[in-house]
Design an enzyme around this catalytic site. Structure first.
Site, PDB file in Angstrom:
ATOM      1  CG  HIS A 253      -2.072   0.780   1.125  1.00 26.62           C
ATOM      2  ND1 HIS A 253      -1.968   2.270   1.460  1.00 26.62           N
ATOM      3  CD2 HIS A 253      -3.378   0.763   0.665  1.00 26.62           C
ATOM      4  CE1 HIS A 253      -2.917   2.820   1.190  1.00 26.62           C
ATOM      5  NE2 HIS A 253      -3.813   1.952   0.829  1.00 26.62           N
ATOM      6  CG  ASP A 307      -8.253  -4.527  -2.483  1.00 26.77           C
ATOM      7  OD1 ASP A 307      -9.493  -4.435  -2.534  1.00 26.77           O
ATOM      8  OD2 ASP A 307      -7.573  -3.743  -3.134  1.00 26.77           O
TER       9      ASP A 307
HETATM   10  C1  LIG Z   1      -0.825  -0.868  -3.925  1.00 29.49           C
HETATM   11  C2  LIG Z   1       0.669  -0.601  -4.748  1.00 29.49           C
HETATM   12  C3  LIG Z   1       0.162  -0.453  -6.395  1.00 29.49           C
HETATM   13  C4  LIG Z   1       1.288   0.562  -3.940  1.00 29.49           C
HETATM   14  O1  LIG Z   1       2.349   0.391  -4.508  1.00 29.49           O
HETATM   15  P1  LIG Z   1       3.446   1.861  -4.508  1.00 29.49           P
HETATM   16  O2  LIG Z   1       3.225   2.753  -3.441  1.00 29.49           O
HETATM   17  O3  LIG Z   1       3.189   2.542  -5.975  1.00 29.49           O
HETATM   18  O4  LIG Z   1       4.799   1.297  -4.628  1.00 29.49           O
HETATM   19  P2  LIG Z   1       5.384   0.731  -5.753  1.00 29.49           P
HETATM   20  O5  LIG Z   1       4.596   0.102  -6.914  1.00 29.49           O
HETATM   21  O6  LIG Z   1       6.782   1.627  -6.240  1.00 29.49           O
HETATM   22  O7  LIG Z   1       6.426  -0.475  -5.019  1.00 29.49           O
HETATM   23  C5  LIG Z   1       7.609  -0.260  -4.073  1.00 29.49           C
HETATM   24  C6  LIG Z   1       8.309  -1.601  -3.933  1.00 29.49           C
HETATM   25  O8  LIG Z   1       7.573  -2.511  -3.254  1.00 29.49           O
HETATM   26  C7  LIG Z   1       7.329  -3.723  -4.116  1.00 29.49           C
HETATM   27  N1  LIG Z   1       5.909  -4.059  -4.001  1.00 29.49           N
HETATM   28  C8  LIG Z   1       4.977  -3.329  -3.717  1.00 29.49           C
HETATM   29  N2  LIG Z   1       3.757  -4.064  -3.593  1.00 29.49           N
HETATM   30  C9  LIG Z   1       4.012  -5.454  -3.692  1.00 29.49           C
HETATM   31  C10 LIG Z   1       3.431  -6.798  -3.924  1.00 29.49           C
HETATM   32  N3  LIG Z   1       2.193  -6.708  -3.622  1.00 29.49           N
HETATM   33  N4  LIG Z   1       4.147  -7.930  -4.113  1.00 29.49           N
HETATM   34  C11 LIG Z   1       5.510  -7.715  -4.308  1.00 29.49           C
HETATM   35  N5  LIG Z   1       6.142  -6.782  -4.264  1.00 29.49           N
HETATM   36  C12 LIG Z   1       5.372  -5.480  -3.997  1.00 29.49           C
HETATM   37  C13 LIG Z   1       7.630  -3.117  -5.576  1.00 29.49           C
HETATM   38  O9  LIG Z   1       7.871  -4.378  -6.510  1.00 29.49           O
HETATM   39  C14 LIG Z   1       8.447  -2.076  -5.334  1.00 29.49           C
HETATM   40  O10 LIG Z   1       9.646  -2.780  -5.352  1.00 29.49           O
HETATM   41  P3  LIG Z   1      11.072  -1.984  -5.802  1.00 29.49           P
HETATM   42  O11 LIG Z   1      11.208  -1.019  -5.068  1.00 29.49           O
HETATM   43  O12 LIG Z   1      12.277  -3.052  -5.611  1.00 29.49           O
HETATM   44  O13 LIG Z   1      10.761  -1.860  -7.237  1.00 29.49           O
HETATM   45  C15 LIG Z   1       1.400  -1.844  -4.867  1.00 29.49           C
HETATM   46  O14 LIG Z   1       1.666  -2.299  -3.559  1.00 29.49           O
HETATM   47  C16 LIG Z   1       0.783  -3.251  -5.441  1.00 29.49           C
HETATM   48  O15 LIG Z   1       0.980  -3.140  -6.750  1.00 29.49           O
HETATM   49  N6  LIG Z   1      -0.046  -4.311  -4.809  1.00 29.49           N
HETATM   50  C17 LIG Z   1      -0.647  -5.141  -5.439  1.00 29.49           C
HETATM   51  C18 LIG Z   1      -1.977  -4.726  -5.959  1.00 29.49           C
HETATM   52  C19 LIG Z   1      -2.749  -4.230  -4.879  1.00 29.49           C
HETATM   53  O16 LIG Z   1      -2.991  -5.287  -3.827  1.00 29.49           O
HETATM   54  N7  LIG Z   1      -3.511  -3.263  -4.896  1.00 29.49           N
HETATM   55  C20 LIG Z   1      -4.685  -2.967  -3.880  1.00 29.49           C
HETATM   56  C21 LIG Z   1      -4.131  -1.758  -3.061  1.00 29.49           C
HETATM   57  S1  LIG Z   1      -5.146  -1.526  -1.926  1.00 29.49           S
END
Ligand SMILES: CC(C)(COP(=O)(O)OP(=O)(O)OC[C@H]1O[C@@H](n2cnc3c(N)ncnc32)[C@H](O)[C@@H]1OP(=O)(O)O)[C@@H](O)C(=O)NCCC(=O)NCCS
EC number: 2.3.3.16
Length: 370
Positions: A253, A307
């Site tokens: 998140h 979720d």
């Molecule tokens: C929600 C989400 C988009 C937030 O991400 P964000 O704040 O934009 O952070 P980032 O996407 O830049 O991720 C940061 C790091 O954590 C890792 N990471 C984040 N969520 C992850 C997950 N669910 N599984 C594995 N790695 C994850 C990323 O790979 C990234 O790694 P890196 O720095 O080595 O590239 C992300 O956690 C995600 O894609 N989760 C899965 C989808 C999900 O459950 N969404 C519902 C949100 S309520």
């Protein structure tokens, strides 16, 4: 100019609607802890709280409940559109278009919260219509004597729900109502800040919520548990997914760096409501994924989010999997509209900048010379 990808850590307004403490995993609506609201309150009361900023008196609540119930019906045009598209359309696309149609039908001026109530009351009717008509089940008229959550389940399953199931949906909807400046709320505000109308703004919210990185994750998380198939496969599946650079759905998140409080509450309900062999197995798998996922990702502040367990809860209640994001939308519409209302009191057109990195001064080459 500083580049902030994804507008990370940028505040676009002051708010008194929702506060999130991402480090401690706390969430408050209008100052009340989500744990207290989930324990003692209900959908109607929290919707009132979010829109009006205070808990209702008994009289205000009764009045508000009837207002919400009376708005549940949808027009014949919308009914026939949903029936026509339910078998092949993505439910979020159908919902988005149906809300757009609501906008075409609503010719009344003003009363912003009145319009928000109307949209909120009608969304469960549209969702139920999608599920029932694509399964060739007859459409049920809303039952105005039932609460919002009871009626939603009644219209999906065709039978009056038991007290436990309606309480579970009631709580799940409360947990989804608002979450500060998430992607879909931001999308609503971008549209609203141009002084466009509430329906167009909500359509933007639904569009943003549809994506798998936002509201689509609940359905993806359940798919993941189904794919795993058995608790014995969890370790291999999770490690395989993460080592190949894929994401664990329902984990991570932007704000929470510890367990999302909504996931904690939903986990409790999911385990309490376990019903049949399939659901019990899926819950066992989910709990194992949580354990292995936290072992690997927890030290980077990546924990289960809302979720992770919500899909399981919705599935147990009788909702089909691809409808989950629409259920999310049915609750989040309250937060979207409350934030729009708050933002418009001190509106400023949302218009960020981009840093240009292309060339300048290029010579235009006529098409025959390219
Ligand atoms: C929600 C989400 C988009 C937030 O991400 P964000 O704040 O934009 O952070 P980032 O996407 O830049 O991720 C940061 C790091 O954590 C890792 N990471 C984040 N969520 C992850 C997950 N669910 N599984 C594995 N790695 C994850 C990323 O790979 C990234 O790694 P890196 O720095 O080595 O590239 C992300 O956690 C995600 O894609 N989760 C899965 C989808 C999900 O459950 N969404 C519902 C949100 S309520």
């Amino acid at each position: 100019m500083e580049l902030r990808k994804g507008l990370e850590d940028i505040a676009i307004k002051e708010t008194s609607i929702t506060f999130i403490d991402g480090e401690l995993g706390r969430l408050y609506y209008r100052g009340y802890s989500i744990f207290d609201l989930a324990s003692f309150s209900n959908f109607e009361e929290v919707a009132y709280l979010i829109w009006y900023g205070k808990l209702p008196t008994r009289h205000e609540l009764e009045d508000f409940k009837s207002r919400l119930a009376e708005e549940r019906g949808v027009s014949e045009d919308i009914t026939s559109f949903v029936v026509r598209t339910s078998k092949q359309g993505n439910p979020m696309d159908i919902l988005r278009t149906a809300v757009s149609m609501l906008g075409l039908e609503d010719r009344q001026e003003g009363d912003f919260i009145g319009k928000a109530i109307r949209i909120t009351a009608k969304i469960p009717t549209i969702i139920s219509l999608i599920q029932r008509s694509r399964n060739n089940q007859e459409f049920l008229e809303p039952d105005l004597s039932l609460s919002h959550a009871e009626n939603f389940l009644y219209m999906i399953n065709g039978t009056k729900p038991n007290a436990q199931d309606s309480r579970v949906l009631d709580v799940a909807l409360m947990l989804h109502m608002d979450h500060e400046m998430n992607a879909s709320t931001m999308a609503c505000l971008v549209v609203a800040s141009t002084l466009s109308d509430i329906y167009s703004s909500v359509v933007a919210g639904i569009s943003a919520l549809k994506g798998p990185l936002h509201g689509g994750a609940n359905s993806e998380a359940l798919k993941q548990f189904m794919e795993i198939g058995s608790p014995d496969n969890v370790e291999k599946y999770v490690m395989g997914k993460l080592s190949s650079g894929q994401r664990l759905m329902g984990f991570g998140h932007r704000i929470y760096k510890s367990m999302d409080p909504r996931a904690k509450i939903l986990k409790e309900y999911a385990t309490r409501m376990a019903k049949n062999e399939e659901i019990n197995r899926l819950i066992e798998i989910a709990m194992k994924v949580e354990e292995v996922g936290i072992k690997v990702l927890g030290r980077r502040g990546i924990y289960p989010n809302v979720d992770f367990y919500s899909g399981l809860v919705f599935y147990s209640l009788g909702f089909e999997q691809d409808l989950f994001p629409t259920i999310f939308a049915s609750a989040r519409v309250i937060g979207w509209t409350a934030h729009i209302d708050e933002y418009l009191k001190d509106n400023k057109l949302i218009r960020p900048k981009a840093i240009y990195v292309g060339d300048l001064g290029k010579r235009y080459v006529p098409i025959d010379e390219r």
